[in-house]
Write a protein that holds these residues in place. Structure first.
Motif, PDB file in Angstrom:
ATOM      1  N   THR A   4      11.279  31.552  -0.208  1.00 42.06           N
ATOM      2  CA  THR A   4      10.677  30.282  -0.868  1.00 42.06           C
ATOM      3  C   THR A   4      10.921  29.185   0.061  1.00 42.06           C
ATOM      4  OG1 THR A   4      10.719  31.093  -3.282  1.00 42.06           O
ATOM      5  CG2 THR A   4      10.572  28.511  -2.777  1.00 42.06           C
ATOM      6  N   LYS A   5       9.977  28.196   0.238  1.00 48.50           N
ATOM      7  CA  LYS A   5      10.226  27.147   1.181  1.00 48.50           C
ATOM      8  C   LYS A   5       9.640  25.635   0.606  1.00 48.50           C
ATOM      9  CE  LYS A   5      11.000  24.525   4.711  1.00 48.50           C
ATOM     10  NZ  LYS A   5      12.607  24.149   5.362  1.00 48.50           N
ATOM     11  N   GLU A   6      10.415  24.998   0.450  1.00 48.45           N
ATOM     12  CA  GLU A   6       9.842  23.504  -0.361  1.00 48.45           C
ATOM     13  C   GLU A   6       9.903  22.494   0.930  1.00 48.45           C
ATOM     14  OE1 GLU A   6      12.909  22.504  -3.142  1.00 48.45           O
ATOM     15  OE2 GLU A   6      12.229  23.928  -4.540  1.00 48.45           O
ATOM     16  N   LEU A   7       8.725  21.596   0.731  1.00 48.26           N
ATOM     17  CA  LEU A   7       8.585  20.520   1.696  1.00 48.26           C
ATOM     18  C   LEU A   7       8.522  19.462   0.925  1.00 48.26           C
ATOM     19  CD1 LEU A   7       5.464  22.061   3.722  1.00 48.26           C
ATOM     20  CD2 LEU A   7       7.816  22.226   4.330  1.00 48.26           C
ATOM     21  N   ASN A   8       9.197  18.320   1.111  1.00 46.89           N
ATOM     22  CA  ASN A   8       9.564  17.122   0.590  1.00 46.89           C
ATOM     23  C   ASN A   8       8.750  15.829   1.161  1.00 46.89           C
ATOM     24  OD1 ASN A   8      11.076  18.232  -1.763  1.00 46.89           O
ATOM     25  ND2 ASN A   8      12.633  18.429  -0.270  1.00 46.89           N
ATOM     26  N   PRO A  67       0.828  -1.217   0.169  1.00 41.85           N
ATOM     27  CA  PRO A  67      -0.008  -0.045  -0.021  1.00 41.85           C
ATOM     28  C   PRO A  67       0.933   1.070  -0.031  1.00 41.85           C
ATOM     29  CG  PRO A  67       0.148  -0.875   2.176  1.00 41.85           C
ATOM     30  CD  PRO A  67       0.918  -1.942   1.271  1.00 41.85           C
ATOM     31  N   ALA A  68       0.510   2.359  -0.526  1.00 37.72           N
ATOM     32  CA  ALA A  68       0.987   3.522  -0.480  1.00 37.72           C
ATOM     33  C   ALA A  68       1.474   4.047   1.002  1.00 37.72           C
ATOM     34  CB  ALA A  68       0.376   4.550  -1.200  1.00 37.72           C
ATOM     35  N   MET A  69       2.816   4.392   0.861  1.00 35.41           N
ATOM     36  CA  MET A  69       3.311   4.854   2.401  1.00 35.41           C
ATOM     37  C   MET A  69       4.118   5.831   2.287  1.00 35.41           C
ATOM     38  SD  MET A  69       5.515   1.270   3.519  1.00 35.41           S
ATOM     39  CE  MET A  69       4.258   0.197   3.140  1.00 35.41           C
ATOM     40  N   ILE A  70       4.201   6.719   3.128  1.00 33.66           N
ATOM     41  CA  ILE A  70       5.176   7.764   3.252  1.00 33.66           C
ATOM     42  C   ILE A  70       6.407   7.167   4.022  1.00 33.66           C
ATOM     43  CG2 ILE A  70       5.625   9.984   4.110  1.00 33.66           C
ATOM     44  CD1 ILE A  70       3.661  10.078   1.871  1.00 33.66           C
ATOM     45  N   THR A  71       7.635   7.222   3.298  1.00 32.86           N
ATOM     46  CA  THR A  71       8.808   6.539   3.843  1.00 32.86           C
ATOM     47  C   THR A  71       9.755   7.697   4.272  1.00 32.86           C
ATOM     48  OG1 THR A  71       9.942   6.331   1.711  1.00 32.86           O
ATOM     49  CG2 THR A  71       8.718   4.717   2.236  1.00 32.86           C
ATOM     50  N   SER A  72       9.615   8.852   3.978  1.00 33.06           N
ATOM     51  CA  SER A  72      10.436   9.968   4.247  1.00 33.06           C
ATOM     52  C   SER A  72       9.609  11.289   4.185  1.00 33.06           C
ATOM     53  CB  SER A  72      11.605  10.112   3.492  1.00 33.06           C
ATOM     54  OG  SER A  72      12.673  10.956   3.794  1.00 33.06           O
ATOM     55  N   HIS A  73       9.941  12.152   5.174  1.00 30.83           N
ATOM     56  CA  HIS A  73       9.361  13.398   5.276  1.00 30.83           C
ATOM     57  C   HIS A  73       9.794  13.994   6.608  1.00 30.83           C
ATOM     58  CE1 HIS A  73       6.514  12.908   8.699  1.00 30.83           C
ATOM     59  NE2 HIS A  73       6.327  11.656   8.283  1.00 30.83           N
ATOM     60  N   PRO A  74      10.132  15.411   6.606  1.00 33.91           N
ATOM     61  CA  PRO A  74      10.669  15.956   7.837  1.00 33.91           C
ATOM     62  C   PRO A  74       9.345  16.096   8.676  1.00 33.91           C
ATOM     63  CG  PRO A  74      10.251  17.723   6.003  1.00 33.91           C
ATOM     64  CD  PRO A  74       9.883  16.476   5.363  1.00 33.91           C
ATOM     65  N   ASN A  75       9.615  15.880  10.016  1.00 35.48           N
ATOM     66  CA  ASN A  75       8.589  16.014  10.989  1.00 35.48           C
ATOM     67  C   ASN A  75       8.344  17.499  11.556  1.00 35.48           C
ATOM     68  OD1 ASN A  75       8.000  13.229  11.470  1.00 35.48           O
ATOM     69  ND2 ASN A  75      10.160  13.301  12.577  1.00 35.48           N
ATOM     70  N   THR A  76       9.638  18.087  11.524  1.00 38.14           N
ATOM     71  CA  THR A  76       9.480  19.535  11.636  1.00 38.14           C
ATOM     72  C   THR A  76      10.239  20.235  10.955  1.00 38.14           C
ATOM     73  OG1 THR A  76      10.901  19.774  13.440  1.00 38.14           O
ATOM     74  CG2 THR A  76       8.646  19.447  14.086  1.00 38.14           C
ATOM     75  N   THR A  77      10.023  21.567  10.390  1.00 34.69           N
ATOM     76  CA  THR A  77      10.778  22.415   9.491  1.00 34.69           C
ATOM     77  C   THR A  77      10.825  23.781   9.860  1.00 34.69           C
ATOM     78  OG1 THR A  77      11.891  22.500   7.410  1.00 34.69           O
ATOM     79  CG2 THR A  77       9.348  22.301   7.364  1.00 34.69           C
ATOM     80  N   MET A  78      11.579  24.735   9.346  1.00 38.15           N
ATOM     81  CA  MET A  78      11.662  26.018   9.544  1.00 38.15           C
ATOM     82  C   MET A  78      11.628  26.794   8.300  1.00 38.15           C
ATOM     83  SD  MET A  78      11.530  26.745  12.996  1.00 38.15           S
ATOM     84  CE  MET A  78      11.909  25.762  14.606  1.00 38.15           C
ATOM     85  N   ALA A  79      10.911  27.971   8.083  1.00 37.85           N
ATOM     86  CA  ALA A  79      10.989  28.822   7.210  1.00 37.85           C
ATOM     87  C   ALA A  79      11.060  30.173   7.347  1.00 37.85           C
ATOM     88  CB  ALA A  79       9.944  28.504   5.776  1.00 37.85           C
ATOM     89  N   ARG A  80      11.397  30.975   6.416  1.00 37.92           N
ATOM     90  CA  ARG A  80      11.535  32.539   6.753  1.00 37.92           C
ATOM     91  C   ARG A  80      10.574  33.192   5.948  1.00 37.92           C
ATOM     92  NH1 ARG A  80      17.350  35.056   8.254  1.00 37.92           N
ATOM     93  NH2 ARG A  80      18.101  33.496   9.932  1.00 37.92           N
ATOM     94  N   LYS A  81       9.780  34.303   6.821  1.00 37.95           N
ATOM     95  CA  LYS A  81       8.808  34.746   5.825  1.00 37.95           C
ATOM     96  C   LYS A  81       9.309  35.570   4.766  1.00 37.95           C
ATOM     97  CE  LYS A  81       5.457  38.361   6.834  1.00 37.95           C
ATOM     98  NZ  LYS A  81       4.787  39.293   7.771  1.00 37.95           N
ATOM     99  N   GLY A  82       8.701  35.307   3.565  1.00 35.55           N
ATOM    100  CA  GLY A  82       9.135  36.119   2.311  1.00 35.55           C
ATOM    101  C   GLY A  82       9.783  35.292   1.592  1.00 35.55           C
TER     102      GLY A  82
END
Length: 844
Positions: free
Chosen positions: A641-645, A624-639
């Protein structure tokens, strides 16, 4: 619930609650660690961060609550009720619409209501009311407190005899709803011709004509919603044929002299005892008083009391002990003094081959002797005849030609004076069945079983039974029976599995009933009822590989496994563990399918009849489809560009959907978002781009991977950081040369405040000529500004700093210092005449 700190609470169901949240709570990473109760294995969850925001006034909300619960008396329960809102709401608990009474067992905690040592009267409707100045909320639920199951099985530790009928009673207390199951020696009990399970709740077990193999440990299990209670009983079945262990002896009494006779016997089950006098039943009346009782060790004791005997009360007294296993007897003569005579004797029918006793029914005493004669000859005249001192004649192994006839009992009462009485003995010959065997056979063949009676008095009646039940010939049974004068044949034209069983030929005549029993075994080579077929199973789910066989004896099923997806190279037996089991029908149950389970499987069955059979299949494990990798928490700066994988794997195709909070992100309609997909081997990588990141993006984002076999989710906590908002500045106090300032820092930009700066200047000056107080500690929220001038107007503003940068200036405040008296008299006074009527005065 346990406390892990003054502000941290851990509930019994694993939730962590933080009260009086502080800014520094956002600095920590939180993880849940579990430990296996038995193996000691520990596992740690992903880390999570806490976003701490400034409170805003709001009505209460219920964050965690209960609905309904069922728990056993004596246990503890926590009814959760967690409320949010600002100001913090107050909590009130009610039971059945009324405030909780005072009871030390009830503890109100931050996380809810804990009730210990539960009782049945704690059942009811519980309500939690939360209230603050902006409103209220209520949550309610029903609590049911039930008694735990308690099981009592009776009788206990029973020792009894073969052929007994046994009853077990399983009494269940506590829960009103339950199911009962029965076990013998840890194996489930299956009803058969001996065993039946009765009662509304299957609470009675009956064993009829118990055999030696029925001995063992019997258990009664009562179950309800995962809770089980049981009790057991040990049953020992033995040859319980009665035996006389204590008895009376021959004696002489006078008329009117009372006497008592005692007979004690043991057996399993405990026997009952009956009495006869000269072969006539002793009836309880004014002359005879009888009693009987059984002691705790199973000994049965019986008495006959004769209070005022007459001559007719003399004779041979016999006690007979009987139970379901057989009988035993004892006899002795009691002589009552008086003129002797012989009671009339009934003719006797004896069974050939057995023993027969003939009693000379003499009453009165004394007499000189008792003799037996047959055909004018005094007995005994051969080894099979015995005359006892009390006058009883025993014929051993009775023969029809030799022992049939008239017997004369002669009692010498005076010298040369005798009294006589005759009795006729008729000998009946019982049937004798010639032993026979039944050979094993197979399905579809013919079967002929002959039962021949080689001797016995006619007429002889012959019947057939199967497994204890009378066989009725006909199409329903598939059996035909042909009976002649002294033989009977059982014919089966087409043997099937249902003909398996024990067959008994029963022959009876006027003398006796005899039987001969043999087992018919119908062997059937194994064959598939359900063949294994190639099958898909889903990773992590339960899977059943079907394989059902039949045959007799019941075939044994073995499963083998060959790993790989090409041609199977080598099969190995499947290790049977708690995760993998063979079901009763032969199918293979895999409770939790793993990737290593894929490959070839072989179902093989054998029962010793014919050749083994086997059939292979291929098991494909679908991921079944499963998420194998992702950040639990991450930071970005206002204004920026931020990428979430998110990386997903599973059976293709896989669709990945992104959500912000509970809202699906539609990148086509919101140009601030863009989603790209990349494939790398069997993995799919999805990237969500935010351009630019905004303050409102400090929420949970989730990526959902979906295919035909399941769905997986990855949760990402995004924290957008920016310079803090300016502090809210206010003047607490103004004096002539100082002032006291206080401020409140609202939004910290999701980054810890590192310092504050205060700037002030004369109102008329530009900010280029300002005074500055720098690097004020972030733990302070007030400051004093000194060395000001009295009666001056100042402009004041303030900045806050975090690691991202400096805030905008706060709202500019204008204040005026108070006036102050001079420090001393004027100095350096100079008088300068100006005209004849004026002077000019200067000073410092």
């Amino acid at each position: 619930m346990s406390s892990v700190g003054n502000r941290f609470s851990l509930t019994s169901f694993g939730a962590l609650y933080i009260s009086d949240v502080q800014k520094e709570d956002a600095l920590s990473t939180y993880r849940c660690i579990t430990k296996h109760k038995y193996s000691g294995e520990t596992r740690q969850s992903n880390g999570a961060r806490l976003s701490v925001m400034d409170p805003s006034e709001s009505s209460p909300t219920i964050l965690d609550s209960f609905q309904a619960g069922e728990v056993y008396a004596g246990q503890s329960i926590e009814l959760p009720c967690i409320a949010g809102g600002y100001p913090s709401p107050t909590v009130r608990w009610l039971k059945d619409g009324r405030p909780l009474p005072s009871d030390a067992r009830w503890t109100r905690r931050l996380t809810g209501l804990t009730i210990s040592d539960l009782r049945q009267d704690d059942s009811g409707s519980y309500a939690c009311e939360v209230t603050n100045s902006f409103g209220s909320k209520e949550v309610s639920g029903q609590l049911h407190v039930i008694d735990p199951l308690r099981v009592t099985l009776s009788p206990k530790n029973l020792k009894t005899g073969i052929s007994s009928t046994l009853f077990f009673t399983c009494t269940v207390e506590g829960s009103p709803e339950y199911t009962i199951t029965w076990y013998r020696n840890t194996e489930p009990i299956v009803p058969d011709q001996h065993i039946s399970i009765q009662g509304q709740h299957n609470d009675t077990l009956q064993i009829t004509a118990a055999q030696k193999f029925h001995s063992g440990a019997y258990q009664c299990f009562a179950s309800r919603k995962g809770h089980t209670a049981q009790d057991f009983s040990i049953i020992l079945l033995e040859d319980g044929t009665p035996r006389i262990v204590s008895s009376f002896s021959e004696r002489v009494v006078n008329p009117g002299e009372p006497f008592s006779l005692m007979c004690a016997a043991k057996g399993a089950p405990p026997p009952s005892i009956t009495w006869t006098l000269d072969d006539e039943p002793v009836v309880r009346d004014s002359t005879y008083k009888t009693s009987q009782y059984t002691l705790s060790d199973g000994l049965t004791v019986s008495h006959v009391n004769v209070s005022s005997p007459l001559i007719r009360d003399g004779g041979v007294y016999r006690c007979v002990a009987r139970n379901s296993a057989g009988s035993a007897e004892y006899q002795a003569r009691i002589n009552v003094r008086g003129p002797p005579r012989i009671r009339p004797m009934r003719d006797i029918t004896a069974v050939a081959g057995r023993n027969t006793y003939i009693t000379c029914r003499v009453i009165g005493y004394p007499y000189y002797s008792i003799k037996w004669l047959k055909d004018g000859m005094q007995l005994p005249d051969n080894h099979r005849q015995v005359v006892f001192e009390n006058g009883t004649l025993r014929l051993t192994d009775v023969q029809k030609g030799a022992d049939e006839g008239t017997y004369l009992c002669s009692v010498l009462i005076q010298p040369q004076v005798s009294i006589n009485q005759t009795v006729h003995v008729t000998v009946k010959v019982p049937p004798l069945i010639q032993p026979f065997d039944i050979p094993s056979t197979s399905v579809g063949k013919l079967m002929y079983i002959a039962c021949v009676v080689s001797s016995g008095d006619m007429p002889i009646r012959i019947t057939w039974h199967k497994d204890g039940q009378l066989i009725v010939p006909g199409s329903a049974s598939g059996v035909a029976i042909e009976t002649k004068e002294f033989m009977s044949s059982l014919q089966i034209s087409k043997v099937t599995l249902k003909h398996n069983g024990n067959y008994t030929c029963i022959a009876s005549n006027a003398a006796a009933t005899v039987s001969w029993e043999r087992q018919l075994i119908v062997t059937v080579p194994p064959r598939f009822v359900v063949q294994p077929n190639n099958q898909d199973c889903i990773y992590g789910k339960a899977g059943v590989l079907n394989c059902s066989v039949e045959g007799y004896p019941p075939p044994k099923v073995m499963w083998k496994h060959a790993k790989g997806v090409g041609n199977p190279q080598q099969y190995h037996p499947v290790p049977l563990t708690g995760r993998i089991q063979i079901m009763s029908n032969g199918s293979l149950l895999i409770r939790h399918v793993l990737e290593d389970d894929r490959g070839y499987y072989l179902c093989q069955a054998s029962n010793g009849v014919g050749s083994d059979i086997s059939k292979s299949m291929i098991l494909t494990v679908k991921i079944p489809a499963m998420i194998t990798s992702h950040p639990n928490t991450t930071m970005a700066r206002k204004g920026q560009t931020k990428e979430l994988n998110c990386t997903a794997r599973g059976e293709q195709p896989i669709i990945i959907r992104w959500e912000r909070g509970d809202t699906v992100i539609d990148a086509e309609r919101n140009p601030r978002y863009s989603i790209t997909i990349n494939k790398k081997g069997d993995e799919v990588i999805s990237t969500l781009k935010l351009n630019p990141a905004e303050r409102g993006d400090s929420v949970f984002f989730s990526c959902h991977a979906i295919n035909s076999y399941g769905e997986g989710r990855g949760l990402i906590q995004l924290t957008v950081q920016e310079p803090p908002d300016p502090p809210e500045l206010e003047v607490r106090e103004v004096k002539d040369r100082s002032m006291n300032l206080r401020w409140i820092q609202r939004f910290d930009g999701n980054s810890i405040i590192t310092s504050y700066d205060i700037e002030y200047k004369n109102k008329s000056d530009s900010w280029d000529h300002m005074y500055t107080t720098r690097n004020i500690s972030p733990t302070n929220n007030q400051a004093n500004i000194v060395e000001l001038h009295p009666a001056c107007v100042y402009s004041i503003r303030m900045y806050s700093y975090n690691k991202i940068g400096r805030s905008l200036p706060s709202k500019e405040l204008t204040i005026s210092t108070e006036e102050a008296p001079p420090d001393g008299p004027p100095m350096d006074v100079v008088l300068q005449p100006m005209t004849s009527q004026s002077i000019r005065v200067t000073w410092k």
